[in-house]
Design a protein around this motif. Structure first.
Motif, mmCIF file in Angstrom:
data_model
loop_
_atom_site.group_PDB
_atom_site.id
_atom_site.type_symbol
_atom_site.label_atom_id
_atom_site.label_comp_id
_atom_site.label_asym_id
_atom_site.label_seq_id
_atom_site.Cartn_x
_atom_site.Cartn_y
_atom_site.Cartn_z
ATOM 1 N N ASN A 162 15.410 -15.348 12.380
ATOM 2 C CA ASN A 162 16.088 -16.340 13.230
ATOM 3 C C ASN A 162 16.099 -15.943 14.707
ATOM 4 N N LEU A 186 16.565 -18.949 17.102
ATOM 5 C CA LEU A 186 17.955 -19.395 17.148
ATOM 6 C C LEU A 186 18.772 -18.461 18.033
ATOM 7 N N ARG A 238 20.793 -19.652 21.497
ATOM 8 C CA ARG A 238 22.243 -19.491 21.595
ATOM 9 C C ARG A 238 22.639 -18.447 22.638
ATOM 10 N N ARG A 292 22.398 -15.398 15.149
ATOM 11 C CA ARG A 292 21.292 -15.555 14.197
ATOM 12 C C ARG A 292 21.693 -16.338 12.943
ATOM 13 N N LYS A 295 22.816 -19.464 11.011
ATOM 14 C CA LYS A 295 22.750 -20.917 11.231
ATOM 15 C C LYS A 295 24.106 -21.597 11.120
ATOM 16 N N ASP A 296 24.927 -21.216 10.155
ATOM 17 C CA ASP A 296 26.197 -21.933 9.984
ATOM 18 C C ASP A 296 27.384 -21.254 10.683
#
Length: 74
Positions: A24, A27, A31, A63, A65-66
């Motif tokens: 990730n 991501l 972020r 890293r 996602k949720d």
């Protein structure tokens, strides 16, 4: 409350593992670019930044996602 704590611990371990494996990364870049502009980002060392609001190590939390920013920035 216990479920939230278990989820948090799981995310810390997963973030650490993802960091080791390079998972990730895109991501993380997206972020962290937002976090870099935030007044609550604290640089602990050359390679470690944390969020003053949640206390998380950014290269791990970003890293997952949720996971999300407490300030709703991402």
């Amino acid at each position: 409350k216990m479920v939230k704590l278990i989820k948090k611990i799981k995310h810390i371990i997963l973030g650490w593992w993802y960091n080791l494996q390079g998972i990730n990364y895109e991501l993380l870049e997206k972020r962290v670019s937002i976090c870099n502009k935030c007044e609550y980002k604290i640089k602990l060392t050359k390679n470690v930044d944390i969020c003053e609001k949640c206390g998380c190590i950014l290269r791990y939390k970003t890293r997952i996602k949720d996971e999300g920013c407490l300030l709703k920035k991402w």
